[in-house]
Write a protein that holds these residues in place. Structure first.
Motif, PDB file in Angstrom:
ATOM      1  N   SER A  42      69.043 -19.984  35.849  1.00  0.00           N
ATOM      2  CA  SER A  42      69.109 -20.191  37.300  1.00  0.00           C
ATOM      3  C   SER A  42      71.002 -20.933  37.488  1.00  0.00           C
ATOM      4  O   SER A  42      71.403 -21.101  36.213  1.00  0.00           O
ATOM      5  N   THR A  76      68.147 -17.515  44.669  1.00  0.00           N
ATOM      6  CA  THR A  76      66.653 -17.912  45.675  1.00  0.00           C
ATOM      7  C   THR A  76      65.864 -19.317  44.313  1.00  0.00           C
ATOM      8  O   THR A  76      66.241 -19.258  42.998  1.00  0.00           O
ATOM      9  N   VAL A  77      64.991 -19.425  45.283  1.00  0.00           N
ATOM     10  CA  VAL A  77      64.528 -20.606  44.891  1.00  0.00           C
ATOM     11  C   VAL A  77      62.827 -20.991  44.778  1.00  0.00           C
ATOM     12  O   VAL A  77      62.445 -20.309  45.932  1.00  0.00           O
ATOM     13  N   THR A  78      62.235 -21.392  44.367  1.00  0.00           N
ATOM     14  CA  THR A  78      60.276 -21.453  44.355  1.00  0.00           C
ATOM     15  C   THR A  78      60.514 -22.394  45.928  1.00  0.00           C
ATOM     16  O   THR A  78      60.620 -23.668  44.807  1.00  0.00           O
ATOM     17  N   LYS A  82      56.324 -20.771  48.285  1.00  0.00           N
ATOM     18  CA  LYS A  82      57.133 -19.456  47.861  1.00  0.00           C
ATOM     19  C   LYS A  82      58.633 -19.213  48.201  1.00  0.00           C
ATOM     20  O   LYS A  82      59.858 -20.239  48.219  1.00  0.00           O
ATOM     21  N   GLU A  83      58.787 -17.971  47.318  1.00  0.00           N
ATOM     22  CA  GLU A  83      60.667 -18.100  46.996  1.00  0.00           C
ATOM     23  C   GLU A  83      61.266 -17.458  48.180  1.00  0.00           C
ATOM     24  O   GLU A  83      61.312 -16.594  49.477  1.00  0.00           O
ATOM     25  N   GLY A  86      67.960 -19.908  48.150  1.00  0.00           N
ATOM     26  CA  GLY A  86      68.360 -20.497  47.588  1.00  0.00           C
ATOM     27  C   GLY A  86      69.451 -21.608  48.224  1.00  0.00           C
ATOM     28  O   GLY A  86      70.481 -22.101  47.778  1.00  0.00           O
TER      29      GLY A  86
END
Length: 192
Positions: A42, A76-78, A82-83, A86
């Motif tokens: 990340s 992108t993050v969860t 859900k993704e 970000g």
């Protein structure tokens, strides 16, 4: 009408001449990257700006308000299962009362009693994450000139309530605590 306008201008000028106002705030920037051996897990970059304006009521008491904006970009993050993008934006408003309990030369020590409201939007998520808090934040200031002061806040004692509508029900978090280890911020003020 002209007399009323002239009286109003003179009143504002008289108040401004005796006013002990300040403007200032703080800036922050952070970049991070997490790797496992040669694989990047990340990364993200964030910045924060928090301008404020205040008024000294007397030598001990002051009132002020700070407005904040923070931006975080992590690809992108969860979030909420859900993704999503970000990109996260936070807006805050923090009115506070300051009590200065020590003044020695150019140094002063104070405590701020802060009300804090913030709302955070994650791109791709319909509802915002909201937070309300009440805190006492101790700090120190050093006047490098009659017009400019450097300020540091160290620690926080407070209560925070956070809520988020996840679509299937509300998620809430209540937190009370004392944080004297990693809650440090720096800023500067210009006295008007």
């Amino acid at each position: 009408m002209k007399k009323i306008m002239m009286i109003a201008v003179m009143a504002v000028a008289a108040i401004s001449a005796n006013a002990q106002m300040w403007v200032g705030g703080s800036l922050g920037f952070n970049t991070e990257k997490t790797k496992f051996e040669d694989t990047e897990l990340s990364s993200g970059t964030s910045f924060e700006i928090a301008p404020e304006v205040g008024y000294n009521l007397n030598e001990k008491w002051a009132v002020a308000i700070a407005l904040g904006y923070g931006h975080y970009d992590a690809g992108t993050v969860t979030f909420a299962g859900k993704e999503v993008s970000g990109i996260i934006n936070t807006f805050s408003i923090k009115p506070y009362v300051r009590y200065t309990f020590v003044q020695a030369g150019n140094f002063s020590a104070f405590c701020d009693g802060v009300l804090d409201y913030s709302t955070t939007h994650v791109n791709g998520v319909e509802n915002n994450l909201n937070s309300f808090g009440v805190a006492v934040t101790p700090g120190i200031a050093y006047a490098i000139s009659p017009k400019v002061s450097l300020v540091a806040h160290v620690g926080k004692i407070g209560y925070d309530h956070t809520w988020f509508d996840a679509g299937v029900g509300d998620i809430t978090n209540n937190k009370f605590g004392i944080n004297l280890t990693n809650a440090i911020s720096f800023g500067a003020y210009v006295n008007l």
